[in-house]
Scaffold this motif. Structure first.
Motif, short mmCIF file in Angstrom:
data_model
loop_
_atom_site.label_atom_id
_atom_site.label_comp_id
_atom_site.label_asym_id
_atom_site.label_seq_id
_atom_site.Cartn_x
_atom_site.Cartn_y
_atom_site.Cartn_z
N ALA A 1 39.44 44.44 45.36
CA ALA A 1 38.75 44.95 44.00
C ALA A 1 39.70 44.66 42.60
CB ALA A 1 38.99 46.30 44.14
N THR A 2 40.80 44.48 42.45
CA THR A 2 41.68 43.80 41.50
C THR A 2 41.19 42.34 41.06
OG1 THR A 2 43.39 45.47 42.34
CG2 THR A 2 43.86 43.66 40.50
N VAL A 3 41.12 41.56 42.03
CA VAL A 3 40.83 40.19 42.20
C VAL A 3 39.44 40.15 41.44
CG1 VAL A 3 40.54 37.86 43.22
CG2 VAL A 3 42.75 39.43 43.59
N GLU A 4 38.52 40.89 41.95
CA GLU A 4 37.05 40.75 41.70
C GLU A 4 36.90 41.09 40.00
OE1 GLU A 4 34.88 41.59 45.96
OE2 GLU A 4 35.31 43.06 44.62
N SER A 5 37.72 42.36 39.84
CA SER A 5 37.59 42.67 38.49
C SER A 5 38.10 41.78 37.52
CB SER A 5 38.46 44.01 38.41
OG SER A 5 38.51 44.33 36.77
N VAL A 6 39.40 41.09 37.70
CA VAL A 6 39.83 39.94 37.04
C VAL A 6 38.72 38.89 36.83
CG1 VAL A 6 41.75 38.19 36.89
CG2 VAL A 6 42.18 40.65 37.45
N ALA A 7 38.27 38.35 37.85
CA ALA A 7 37.18 37.20 37.95
C ALA A 7 36.07 37.51 36.91
CB ALA A 7 36.99 36.90 39.26
N GLU A 8 35.57 38.89 37.06
CA GLU A 8 34.37 39.21 36.29
C GLU A 8 34.46 39.37 35.03
OE1 GLU A 8 30.65 42.43 36.38
OE2 GLU A 8 32.10 42.52 37.97
N SER A 9 35.70 40.02 34.56
CA SER A 9 36.33 40.39 33.38
C SER A 9 36.68 38.93 32.52
CB SER A 9 37.25 41.27 33.09
OG SER A 9 36.77 42.65 33.80
#
Length: 319
Positions: free
Chosen positions: A146-154
């Protein structure tokens, strides 16, 4: 305005530096939060004013964007009329509020620190600040994903897209972009309440992110190369999986990150108690580990810097 040698590039560089140094102090009244509150306040009266929820949503979006643009212009012109240097300082401060690299990294690293200490409940709470899914039952691997996905999208909506519009149209264009993004965050849900009311906000957000998302996916492999990650895989996975996401834009950066890190993103999530399956992006070359949060954060920062250099260089070439 002060006649900088290269126009607004110095303002953008100064604003980025402020973001890297200060982040988003919680005590400071942030324009994006004010825009969000204004948008939320408009919902009830506009629903009463218009019979059709879609028309109400369009009117609310136009009102928010108009108010944001007019107020920003008044503030900038008022400051410049007092003194040109003050005008530049205000422009830098407006741009500074549009960038979120420091805060994004800070949130991600706080999750990493909690996991490193073995505090899964704290990690779940920290990640809940940056994702829109239920986090109370996530295991360690799911928290990392979830954290990596958030960093990637953001990377796009928090950094590269504001940079793109800042270089195109200065502080006004950047803050209008953030207003569009805030409208989408406030109303752009596909549930019964916002399916019609939020459609205009969601479509507008898709439109303004279309080009920045794809330009970001082009830059990520170069950032991966500099960091010793997997640039070829970043290109291959972005081209293969970038269109799988339900959003026309979010999948490009997530897929490129997955390829660069050699991990697989996507899979089951739960939002408001309802389970769903996100499309898989990347190949599970290796399992997710806590250090992937740090790798993703460095990849985001490198992408931000390269994106800035590339756009400024392009602007100089065509000017």
């Amino acid at each position: 305005m002060v006649n900088w040698p290269w126009g607004s590039e110095y303002q953008i560089a100064a604003a980025l530096l402020l973001d890297f140094l200060l982040g988003d102090p919680r005590w400071l009244p942030h324009p994006v939060r004010l825009i969000g509150r204004f948008a939320a306040w408009l919902e009830t009266p506009f629903r009463r004013m218009f019979r059709h929820a879609g028309a109400a949503g369009i009117a609310a979006a136009l009102t928010v964007l108009s108010a944001t643009g007019i107020l920003t212009c008044l503030v900038m012109r008022g400051a410049a009329s007092i003194h040109p240097l003050l005008g530049d300082i205000v422009s830098i401060l407006i741009l500074y509020t549009c960038f979120a690299a420091r805060d994004l990294v800070g949130h991600a690293l706080s999750v990493h620190a909690a996991l490193k200490r073995g505090r899964i409940e704290e990690a779940r709470q920290k990640v809940s600040y940056i994702v829109g899914r239920d986090t109370d039952k996530l295991d360690g691997t799911a928290v990392i994903r979830a954290t990596v996905e958030s960093v990637a999208e953001s990377t796009v909506d928090g950094v590269t897209a504001p940079l793109f519009y800042a270089l195109l149209g200065g502080p006004l264009a950047a803050i209008l972009y953030k207003a569009v993004s805030t409208l989408d965050s406030t109303f752009g849900y596909k549930n019964e309440r916002y399916r019609d009311f939020g459609r205009a906000s969601a479509r507008l957000d898709d439109l303004v992110n279309y080009l920045p998302a794809r330009l970001t996916a082009v830059i990520i492999p170069t950032a991966a190369l500099i960091l010793g990650q997997r640039p070829i895989q970043a290109v291959r996975i972005a081209l293969r999986d970038g269109r799988r996401h339900a959003s026309p834009n979010s999948g490009w950066s997530e897929a490129a990150f997955a390829g660069a890190l050699g991990i697989q993103l996507g899979g089951p999530v739960t939002r408001a108690g309802k389970p769903s399956i996100m499309p898989l992006m990347g190949d599970p070359v290796r399992p997710l580990v806590n250090s992937d949060i740090i790798r993703a954060s460095f990849l985001m920062l490198a992408t931000c810097l390269l994106f800035t250099v590339a756009l400024i260089g392009l602007k100089w070439l065509v000017s």
